[in-house]
Design an enzyme around this catalytic site. Structure first.
Site, PDB file in Angstrom:
ATOM      1  CD  GLU A   1     -11.617   1.950  -2.686  1.00  0.00           C
ATOM      2  OE1 GLU A   1     -11.585   0.875  -3.318  1.00  0.00           O
ATOM      3  OE2 GLU A   1     -11.020   2.115  -1.614  1.00  0.00           O
TER       4      GLU A   1
ATOM      5  NE  ARG B   1      -3.959   2.125   0.650  1.00  0.00           N
ATOM      6  CZ  ARG B   1      -3.982   3.442   0.542  1.00  0.00           C
ATOM      7  NH1 ARG B   1      -2.911   4.090   0.125  1.00  0.00           N
ATOM      8  NH2 ARG B   1      -5.081   4.112   0.845  1.00  0.00           N
TER       9      ARG B   1
ATOM     10  NE  ARG C   1      -3.571  -2.930   1.689  1.00  0.00           N
ATOM     11  CZ  ARG C   1      -4.456  -2.041   1.234  1.00  0.00           C
ATOM     12  NH1 ARG C   1      -4.731  -2.009  -0.067  1.00  0.00           N
ATOM     13  NH2 ARG C   1      -5.033  -1.177   2.053  1.00  0.00           N
TER      14      ARG C   1
END
Length: 200
Positions: free
Chosen positions: A68, A60, A103
């Site tokens: 998104e 990330r 992440r």
């Protein structure tokens, strides 16, 4: 005396050349935690990289929040990140070992030393994620992009992905509570003379 000066210039020249080289990729490389080969792009702030020991990790990007899937500019944001780092070896500096999805949250640097977060914000392909970053440079770049109406800022009503996710969670929680309330009252009517009368 001239011959002596000449021999002094040779090591000095090599030293200057080495310093010049360190102003490029090699200097940045020394400041990285490690490097990875980017093998896939998930969206404008997430990618997968292959480490030197052939381990594939999902990362990330720190300091930004990209559109998104389904939001305006989501595809363009993903493509912009791809153009910056896909199939390239990038520098990684770890900000956090893992977010809620496991992440690593990282700063990412292109082969020529560009800060990927800054480049995404500059191009209007991501928001500065102020909930997790107080970087003044990022804030300034976002202000410039907003004033220039580039990328996401060309939309008259841009919705930050974090707000979208928050609203979606609230909607799901409300629906869950409603289902639970209905289940707890199923089969019962309003009390009559102090007694709850079943409806079946």
């Amino acid at each position: 005396m001239k011959r002596y000066s000449y021999w002094l210039l040779i090591p000095l020249t090599f030293l200057l050349l080495e310093c010049g080289a360190n102003n490029g990729n090699s200097a940045n490389r020394h400041h990285y935690d490690y490097q990875v080969k980017v093998v896939s792009i998930t969206d404008g702030d997430t990618f997968r990289g292959l480490t030197e020991d052939r381990k594939e990790i999902r990362y990330r990007v720190h300091g930004i929040d990209a559109p998104e899937r389904g939001q305006p500019f989501s595809r363009k944001s993903k493509q912009y990140l791809s153009d910056l780092i896909y199939n390239k070896t990038v520098g990684i500096i770890v900000e956090k070992e893992g977010d809620r999805y496991g992440r690593p949250v990282v700063w990412v640097y292109t082969p020529d030393g560009k800060d990927v977060s800054a480049e995404m914000i500059r191009a209007g392909m991501a928001w500065h994620y102020k909930d997790y970053s107080d970087d003044e440079k990022y804030a300034s770049l976002e202000k410039e992009a907003k004033n220039d109406r580039v990328g996401i800022w060309s939309d008259p009503h841009p919705v930050m992905p974090s707000e979208l996710r928050k609203n979606q969670r609230q909607t799901k929680n409300s629906a869950r509570c409603l289902r639970r309330d209905r289940a707890s009252w199923k089969g019962w009517s309003i009390p009559v003379q102090g007694r709850a009368v079943p409806t079946w």
